[in-house]
Design a protein around this motif. Structure first.
Motif, PDB file in Angstrom:
ATOM      1  N   ALA A 202       1.838  21.434  -1.323  1.00 62.37           N
ATOM      2  CA  ALA A 202       1.410  22.311  -2.408  1.00 62.37           C
ATOM      3  C   ALA A 202      -0.021  21.941  -2.771  1.00 62.37           C
ATOM      4  N   LYS A 203      -0.657  22.767  -3.569  1.00 65.82           N
ATOM      5  CA  LYS A 203      -2.045  22.514  -3.946  1.00 65.82           C
ATOM      6  C   LYS A 203      -2.204  21.187  -4.674  1.00 65.82           C
ATOM      7  N   ASP A 204      -1.183  20.785  -5.434  1.00 68.18           N
ATOM      8  CA  ASP A 204      -1.293  19.569  -6.232  1.00 68.18           C
ATOM      9  C   ASP A 204      -0.562  18.378  -5.613  1.00 68.18           C
ATOM     10  N   THR A 205      -0.193  18.458  -4.336  1.00 70.88           N
ATOM     11  CA  THR A 205       0.483  17.332  -3.689  1.00 70.88           C
ATOM     12  C   THR A 205      -0.418  16.103  -3.686  1.00 70.88           C
ATOM     13  N   ASP A 206       0.129  14.958  -4.061  1.00 70.71           N
ATOM     14  CA  ASP A 206      -0.621  13.700  -4.089  1.00 70.71           C
ATOM     15  C   ASP A 206      -0.480  13.032  -2.715  1.00 70.71           C
ATOM     16  N   PHE A 207      -1.403  13.333  -1.824  1.00 69.10           N
ATOM     17  CA  PHE A 207      -1.310  12.817  -0.460  1.00 69.10           C
ATOM     18  C   PHE A 207      -1.573  11.313  -0.398  1.00 69.10           C
ATOM     19  N   GLU A 208      -2.354  10.805  -1.320  1.00 68.36           N
ATOM     20  CA  GLU A 208      -2.583   9.363  -1.349  1.00 68.36           C
ATOM     21  C   GLU A 208      -1.282   8.637  -1.689  1.00 68.36           C
ATOM     22  N   ALA A 209      -0.469   9.222  -2.567  1.00 70.10           N
ATOM     23  CA  ALA A 209       0.819   8.621  -2.902  1.00 70.10           C
ATOM     24  C   ALA A 209       1.767   8.664  -1.710  1.00 70.10           C
ATOM     25  N   VAL A 210       1.705   9.743  -0.930  1.00 71.17           N
ATOM     26  CA  VAL A 210       2.539   9.852   0.275  1.00 71.17           C
ATOM     27  C   VAL A 210       2.194   8.736   1.261  1.00 71.17           C
ATOM     28  N   VAL A 211       0.905   8.533   1.493  1.00 71.41           N
ATOM     29  CA  VAL A 211       0.475   7.490   2.426  1.00 71.41           C
ATOM     30  C   VAL A 211       0.810   6.104   1.880  1.00 71.41           C
ATOM     31  N   ALA A 212       0.665   5.919   0.594  1.00 65.13           N
ATOM     32  CA  ALA A 212       0.996   4.625  -0.012  1.00 65.13           C
ATOM     33  C   ALA A 212       2.459   4.264   0.240  1.00 65.13           C
ATOM     34  N   LYS A 213       3.355   5.248   0.139  1.00 61.90           N
ATOM     35  CA  LYS A 213       4.773   5.010   0.425  1.00 61.90           C
ATOM     36  C   LYS A 213       4.972   4.651   1.886  1.00 61.90           C
ATOM     37  N   MET A 214       4.217   5.286   2.769  1.00 61.22           N
ATOM     38  CA  MET A 214       4.319   4.974   4.191  1.00 61.22           C
ATOM     39  C   MET A 214       3.911   3.529   4.456  1.00 61.22           C
ATOM     40  N   LEU A 215       2.908   3.065   3.756  1.00 62.17           N
ATOM     41  CA  LEU A 215       2.354   1.738   3.991  1.00 62.17           C
ATOM     42  C   LEU A 215       3.221   0.620   3.431  1.00 62.17           C
ATOM     43  N   GLU A 216       4.119   0.947   2.517  1.00 58.57           N
ATOM     44  CA  GLU A 216       4.987  -0.081   1.922  1.00 58.57           C
ATOM     45  C   GLU A 216       5.837  -0.773   2.984  1.00 58.57           C
ATOM     46  N   ALA A 217       6.140  -0.071   4.064  1.00 58.77           N
ATOM     47  CA  ALA A 217       6.969  -0.636   5.130  1.00 58.77           C
ATOM     48  C   ALA A 217       6.165  -1.432   6.154  1.00 58.77           C
ATOM     49  N   LYS A 218       4.870  -1.585   5.909  1.00 59.69           N
ATOM     50  CA  LYS A 218       3.974  -2.333   6.807  1.00 59.69           C
ATOM     51  C   LYS A 218       4.075  -1.832   8.257  1.00 59.69           C
ATOM     52  N   PRO A 219       3.775  -0.560   8.470  1.00 64.66           N
ATOM     53  CA  PRO A 219       3.874   0.025   9.810  1.00 64.66           C
ATOM     54  C   PRO A 219       2.707  -0.394  10.699  1.00 64.66           C
ATOM     55  N   ASP A 220       2.878  -0.162  12.007  1.00 62.29           N
ATOM     56  CA  ASP A 220       1.764  -0.398  12.933  1.00 62.29           C
ATOM     57  C   ASP A 220       1.127   0.915  13.377  1.00 62.29           C
ATOM     58  N   GLY A 221       1.499   2.003  12.737  1.00 63.24           N
ATOM     59  CA  GLY A 221       0.907   3.304  13.017  1.00 63.24           C
ATOM     60  C   GLY A 221       1.444   4.341  12.044  1.00 63.24           C
ATOM     61  N   LEU A 222       0.697   5.432  11.867  1.00 61.09           N
ATOM     62  CA  LEU A 222       1.090   6.506  10.962  1.00 61.09           C
ATOM     63  C   LEU A 222       1.173   7.812  11.741  1.00 61.09           C
ATOM     64  N   LEU A 223       2.225   8.575  11.491  1.00 65.28           N
ATOM     65  CA  LEU A 223       2.434   9.850  12.179  1.00 65.28           C
ATOM     66  C   LEU A 223       2.705  10.926  11.140  1.00 65.28           C
ATOM     67  N   PHE A 224       1.966  12.042  11.236  1.00 61.44           N
ATOM     68  CA  PHE A 224       2.098  13.133  10.274  1.00 61.44           C
ATOM     69  C   PHE A 224       2.696  14.364  10.968  1.00 61.44           C
ATOM     70  N   ILE A 225       3.837  14.829  10.476  1.00 57.14           N
ATOM     71  CA  ILE A 225       4.442  16.050  11.005  1.00 57.14           C
ATOM     72  C   ILE A 225       4.146  17.136   9.984  1.00 57.14           C
ATOM     73  N   SER A 226       2.960  17.697  10.099  1.00 56.49           N
ATOM     74  CA  SER A 226       2.421  18.588   9.069  1.00 56.49           C
ATOM     75  C   SER A 226       1.433  19.561   9.699  1.00 56.49           C
ATOM     76  N   GLY A 227       1.036  20.560   8.901  1.00 60.83           N
ATOM     77  CA  GLY A 227       0.018  21.496   9.334  1.00 60.83           C
ATOM     78  C   GLY A 227      -1.371  20.892   9.248  1.00 60.83           C
ATOM     79  N   ALA A 228      -2.354  21.626   9.749  1.00 60.73           N
ATOM     80  CA  ALA A 228      -3.717  21.099   9.870  1.00 60.73           C
ATOM     81  C   ALA A 228      -4.322  20.679   8.522  1.00 60.73           C
ATOM     82  N   LEU A 229      -4.170  21.513   7.502  1.00 56.40           N
ATOM     83  CA  LEU A 229      -4.755  21.204   6.210  1.00 56.40           C
ATOM     84  C   LEU A 229      -4.173  19.921   5.634  1.00 56.40           C
TER      85      LEU A 229
END
Length: 369
Positions: A202-229
């Motif tokens: 949505a226009k007001d989606t907090d993408f930084e919060a989404v990535v922060a949640k991803m990083l909590e698990a200490k991953p070795d890579g990030l994968l986005f299943i999303s559209g271009a924008l």
């Protein structure tokens, strides 16, 4: 004088008969895709590809002298709009439909067009929900199982064995299918997912919060299943919070808009393409030049896939016998020579397609070995 008068009568009669004849009705085909909203780049590029194919087809004489007319409808990535647009195409009595372009919209559209007996070819949908079904739908693309499985192998080979995934629920029919297949493929390789973070774009989606949640698990890579924008926004947050982590995105985002929107933050991003952007063959160059001349931009995966979809539809219309359905003509007319590869469909309208992994480097999609 009598002979002359008789001659005039014959000519006049012929002229009157010609004037009284109704003009030949065009063959109407439908287009349905996202022409508005955040993922309209896919839909608009697709409509461009179809427009070019139909214009070339008509200039070559059409379907045995009958021209083809496009009736374009927007699904706006909305189930309600998609339903309305589908019913309008049915009411217009189109003989075939090119589209839709996302699996979530296909879930709303295909039951309507299929029940009406309208042959439909989707250039891009991949969800397993549409695989192996006799539903009057042909798909140009491969499945989420094929793509997600290849991503798992490539990323695992790069040492990424604990990847965190973000996926957009707005196109859940695709993203959930893709995630399920990716998870299965990763487990088969002896690895596991670090995190699965869902969000609704949505226009007001907090993408930084989404990535922060991803990083909590200490991953070795990030994968986005999303559209271009969304991928551009997620990549921006990832570069801010974890600049050294490798990033990747599913094929949904592989448009020209991704690079335009992302700029530097998408440099190094891994993404698959369902066509070879570096193809220098005369056939593909002729298409690319014609596309650029017509629309003042280069073609992307959506326009290439749609042009191939149009090849199937237009060939079937031209080859159709009296009383034969468009689908039957399509099955009989294959295999088809697409812009870069041959297309052969089984009885359910499924096919295979070669893909190419790329990285964004210096503002371009570049193939990797």
């Amino acid at each position: 004088m009598k002979k002359f008068c008789a001659f005039l009568i014959v000519i006049t009669t012929a002229l009157l008969a010609a004037c009284s004849e109704k003009p030949v009705e065009p063959i109407r085909i439908g287009f349905i895709g996202g022409l508005s909203g955040p993922n309209s780049d896919n839909g608009q590029s697709g409509l461009n590809g179809l427009t070019l194919a139909v214009e070339q087809f008509n200039r070559a004489g059409g379907a045995n002298g009958r021209l083809v007319e496009i009736i374009a409808k927007d699904d706006a990535q909305s189930k309600e709009t998609a339903t309305t647009s589908s019913n309008e195409l049915v009411a217009a009595k189109v003989e075939a439909v090119v589209g839709p372009f996302t699996s979530s919209m296909a879930a709303a559209i295909v039951p309507i067009t299929g029940q009406a007996g309208i042959f439909q070819v989707s250039p891009t949908i991949t969800a397993m929900e549409f695989f192996g079904k006799d539903d009057n739908l042909f798909r140009i693309n491969r499945t989420t199982r094929d793509n997600a499985g290849d991503y798992a192998k490539v990323m695992h080979g790069r040492g990424q064995k604990h990847v965190a995934v973000a996926y957009d629920l707005r196109n859940r029919a695709f993203t959930q299918s893709w995630l399920d297949e990716y998870r299965t493929a990763v487990k088969a390789l002896g690895a596991s997912l670090a995190a699965e973070i869902s969000y609704e774009s949505a226009k007001d989606t907090d993408f930084e919060a989404v990535v922060a949640k991803m990083l909590e698990a200490k991953p070795d890579g990030l994968l986005f299943i999303s559209g271009a924008l969304d991928v551009a926004r997620l990549a921006q947050a990832a570069r801010k919070l974890a600049p050294q982590l490798p990033i990747a995105a599913s094929e949904w985002a592989a448009t020209e808009q991704l690079i335009d929107l992302g700029g530097q933050v998408v440099e190094g991003l891994l993404i698959v393409q369902n066509y070879d952007r570096d193809d220098a063959s005369p056939r593909f160059k002729e298409f690319s030049d014609a596309y650029f001349k017509r629309f003042q931009r280069n073609p992307g995966y959506s326009s290439v896939s749609t042009y191939d979809a149009a090849t199937v539809v237009l060939t079937a219309l031209k080859n159709r016998k009296e009383g034969e359905s468009v689908k039957a003509a399509a099955l009989r007319s294959g295999p088809y020579q697409g812009l870069q590869q041959e297309m052969a469909f089984d009885a359910n309208g499924d096919t295979v397609r070669k893909v190419y992994f790329t990285e964004i480097r210096e503002g371009r999609y570049r193939r990797i070995d």
